[in-house]
Design a protein around this motif. Structure first.
Motif, PDB file in Angstrom:
ATOM      1  N   GLU A 156       0.838  -1.207   0.000  1.00 49.43           N
ATOM      2  CA  GLU A 156       0.000   0.000   0.000  1.00 49.43           C
ATOM      3  C   GLU A 156       0.867   1.248   0.000  1.00 49.43           C
ATOM      4  OE1 GLU A 156      -4.078   1.544   2.099  1.00 49.43           O
ATOM      5  OE2 GLU A 156      -2.669   0.418   3.359  1.00 49.43           O
ATOM      6  N   TYR A 157       1.960   1.212   0.748  1.00 52.53           N
ATOM      7  CA  TYR A 157       2.888   2.335   0.783  1.00 52.53           C
ATOM      8  C   TYR A 157       3.471   2.595  -0.609  1.00 52.53           C
ATOM      9  CZ  TYR A 157       7.130   4.999   1.956  1.00 52.53           C
ATOM     10  OH  TYR A 157       8.127   5.944   2.000  1.00 52.53           O
ATOM     11  N   ALA A 158       3.914   1.540  -1.267  1.00 49.46           N
ATOM     12  CA  ALA A 158       4.495   1.688  -2.606  1.00 49.46           C
ATOM     13  C   ALA A 158       3.474   2.223  -3.595  1.00 49.46           C
ATOM     14  CB  ALA A 158       5.041   0.346  -3.077  1.00 49.46           C
ATOM     15  N   LEU A 159       2.258   1.702  -3.516  1.00 51.62           N
ATOM     16  CA  LEU A 159       1.209   2.132  -4.452  1.00 51.62           C
ATOM     17  C   LEU A 159       0.782   3.574  -4.198  1.00 51.62           C
ATOM     18  CD1 LEU A 159      -0.850  -1.175  -4.460  1.00 51.62           C
ATOM     19  CD2 LEU A 159       0.283  -0.161  -6.450  1.00 51.62           C
ATOM     20  N   SER A 160       0.861   4.013  -2.944  1.00 50.83           N
ATOM     21  CA  SER A 160       0.498   5.399  -2.649  1.00 50.83           C
ATOM     22  C   SER A 160       1.545   6.358  -3.211  1.00 50.83           C
ATOM     23  CB  SER A 160       0.348   5.602  -1.137  1.00 50.83           C
ATOM     24  OG  SER A 160       1.605   5.493  -0.479  1.00 50.83           O
ATOM     25  N   LYS A 161       2.812   5.932  -3.228  1.00 50.42           N
ATOM     26  CA  LYS A 161       3.884   6.781  -3.759  1.00 50.42           C
ATOM     27  C   LYS A 161       3.939   6.733  -5.282  1.00 50.42           C
ATOM     28  CE  LYS A 161       7.803   7.365  -1.792  1.00 50.42           C
ATOM     29  NZ  LYS A 161       9.179   7.207  -1.257  1.00 50.42           N
ATOM     30  N   HIS A 162       3.646   5.547  -5.859  1.00 44.52           N
ATOM     31  CA  HIS A 162       3.759   5.359  -7.304  1.00 44.52           C
ATOM     32  C   HIS A 162       2.556   4.536  -7.780  1.00 44.52           C
ATOM     33  CE1 HIS A 162       7.876   6.649  -6.548  1.00 44.52           C
ATOM     34  NE2 HIS A 162       8.025   5.636  -5.727  1.00 44.52           N
ATOM     35  N   PRO A 163       1.405   5.155  -7.979  1.00 44.60           N
ATOM     36  CA  PRO A 163       0.186   4.407  -8.352  1.00 44.60           C
ATOM     37  C   PRO A 163       0.384   3.598  -9.623  1.00 44.60           C
ATOM     38  CG  PRO A 163      -0.354   6.651  -7.703  1.00 44.60           C
ATOM     39  CD  PRO A 163       1.143   6.591  -7.791  1.00 44.60           C
ATOM     40  N   HIS A 164      -0.168   2.373  -9.614  1.00 44.07           N
ATOM     41  CA  HIS A 164      -0.066   1.463 -10.757  1.00 44.07           C
ATOM     42  C   HIS A 164      -1.308   0.597 -10.730  1.00 44.07           C
ATOM     43  CE1 HIS A 164       1.114  -1.547 -13.572  1.00 44.07           C
ATOM     44  NE2 HIS A 164       2.407  -1.295 -13.557  1.00 44.07           N
TER      45      HIS A 164
END
Length: 551
Positions: A365-373
């Motif tokens: 979730e952290y990664a997706l919040s920084k770099h949506p994909h």
């Protein structure tokens, strides 16, 4: 007009397409499916069936898409074929294993390593781990290294500890620990890779050619189980990587291969430092002749429930002072996942315990919040004790699960009585809930942790039987068609290959397994005993073809 290379007739075809169509005959040209008919033998066709067409009369046998196992360790399995079997059965006591090792020590010169696999402390009569003291009795002049059935522990003797530079004063590493006796001395039990690595680093290494040969031998067993696409779930170094590409390029391993690359190889100082996912995938495809692909960047965030190293939110049932531990601190884990995600890698993270699963979800979730994909298809491996809340969050974030369903049969009894207790044990591998939440999921064997057999995994998902014949969590059973899809089309979807693999549809690759019986038409408890008659990859026979042609 397409010239037909291969024609199956008189077949019971389970297409496993979106509408679960059935058919009676299938035609292949240049490795792809070009014709599907309801009739057992097509009478009229725009396809060119000639004397050169390989016509296979299946006489009512069942044709299905080739199986896709999304998580196992084929190279490790191939290498273990030359190691000592320390499992139960055949061994019942620690002394039985000691004798096996002692006999091996008589056959080889002093100083040579002795390796074994599969010991299970919970099945041995003594109900404890093998220690350095036991192994010293067996082979005091040979370094000994025996892996636990979980793959997350090892037992070694005093000479192996000495060679690995491990002394009683050593501190536990991050993500692992050393077993100790009542006086604080090392007892020879190594918990998790971080603790095992100092000894492993000193063990003799196979050459790349040795590994290629091991892959070839292992692949024979895999295709005999109907597997056409296979994922090696942990590539640890350069030699592993090179061996897979060479085995694929030379056809020694005929299966389509997915590689999960350990994250340390992708970090600073690793062999793939600075690579994007696209660049690494391109290199893998080019060097393997198109038969291997990048699957994921692989991480571990906990260990094994059986080894008490899986990270749980609540303590272990018979060990109330133990909850297991996370491999990586959360903040550092979040940042590494975000970096890999930004570089385009799909990420697969091992999570058995529910605390580890929650940690993995947080990092994704952290990664997706920084770099949506929108279509990342990040994975969680094993997903053994996921709660309903974990599954709901996975669905919200588009996270897939690869479930190690074989746990139900092989360890369900001990999950109930030793590790998790009845309440948590009954919902391990919660497949029915995964369906409820519309989660993309697959089944896997984790071979060599359990034997390679897609139909066994299907059987386990449908029946959820323990070794004593009782059912573990009947509410989590799933239907046969869905279980078959979890080993075919869902696997293709997890691999971003659903447009070309996973079902029998015109235009897709001609990857098939031929079964002696229809798994949907027999008693569910018989599914694991159905024989694989033949296996085809891109329309080429890789197992059993001549036998079914002449039967």
């Amino acid at each position: 007009m397409s010239k037909v290379d291969l024609l199956f007739k008189n077949a019971n075809v389970l297409t496993l397409d979106s509408k679960n169509h059935r058919a009676g005959s299938v035609a292949v040209s240049e490795g792809r499916i070009v014709g599907i008919w309801k009739e057992k033998e097509p009478s009229k066709s725009e396809l060119e069936i000639t004397a050169q067409t390989d016509v296979v009369d299946l006489r009512g046998a069942t044709l299905i898409p080739g199986f896709i196992d999304t998580h196992n360790h084929i190279l490790a399995y191939g290498q273990m074929k030359n190691q000592l079997n320390c499992g139960t059965p055949p061994n019942r006591t620690i002394n039985d294993i000691v004798e096996v090792i002692r006999e091996k020590a008589k056959e080889i010169p002093a100083g040579e390593w002795i390796q074994g696999y599969g010991y299970d402390d919970t099945l041995l009569l003594e109900k404890r781990h093998i220690t350095r003291k036991d192994l010293d009795q067996a082979a005091p002049h040979h370094p000994v290294y025996i892996t636990h059935t979980s793959g997350h522990l090892a037992a070694v003797n005093s000479l192996a500890l000495q060679i690995g530079g491990l002394t009683d004063t050593i501190s536990d590493p991050q993500g692992g620990h050393y077993g100790r006796d009542e006086k604080g001395r090392l007892n020879g039990v190594l918990y998790e890779s971080a603790a095992m690595q100092p000894v492993m680093n000193q063990m003799p290494k196979l050459t790349v050619d040795d590994m290629v040969n091991a892959l070839g031998e292992a692949a024979k067993d895999y295709v005999a189980q109907g597997i056409t696409t296979n994922s090696d779930a942990a590539i640890f170094g350069k030699d592993d990587f090179e061996a897979h590409l060479k085995a694929a390029e030379k056809g020694v391993n005929p299966m389509r291969t997915q590689l999960l690359i350990m994250h340390h190889l992708l970090r600073k100082g690793g062999m793939f430092e600075g690579y994007s996912a696209a660049e690494l995938d391109r290199e893998i495809r080019e060097r393997s002749g198109g038969m291997a692909r990048l699957d994921s960047a692989k991480l571990f965030q906990d260990g094994s429930i059986q080894g008490l190293t899986g990270a749980l939110r609540q303590p272990y049932y018979q060990n109330p002072d133990v909850t297991g531990g996370l491999i990586h601190p959360q903040e550092a884990f979040n940042e590494e996942v975000a970096d890999l995600h930004q570089r385009g890698f799909r990420i697969a993270t091992h999570g058995n315990g529910d605390r580890a699963i929650g940690s993995i979800v947080e990092a994704y979730e952290y990664a997706l919040s920084k770099h949506p994909h929108g279509d990342h298809r990040h994975r969680i491996e094993h997903v053994q004790t996921a709660t309903s809340e974990d599954l709901a969050k996975m669905r919200e974030l588009g996270i897939a699960g690869s479930f190690f369903i074989n746990h139900v049969y092989y360890w369900g009894d001990r999950h109930e009585k030793i590790f998790l207790g009845p309440e948590r044990a009954r919902r391990i591998s919660p497949l029915a809930e995964a369906i409820k939440f519309n989660l993309l999921f697959t089944l896997h064997s984790d071979c060599p942790i359990t034997p390679i057999s897609p139909l066994f995994s299907v059987w386990a998902a449908v029946n959820r039987l323990k070794k004593d014949g009782s059912i573990l969590g009947p509410e989590q059973r799933i239907d046969v068609i869905t279980a078959l899809k979890a080993m075919t089309i869902y696997g293709a979807q997890l691999n971003f290959a659903e447009s070309v693999l996973g079902s029998i549809e015109i235009g897709k690759q001609a990857d098939f397994a031929v079964l002696e019986a229809d798994p949907t038409a027999i008693h569910p408890e018989e599914i694991k005993d159905v024989s694989i008659l033949a296996t085809y990859i891109a329309g080429q026979p890789v197992y059993g073809h001549e036998a079914i042609k002449t039967s």
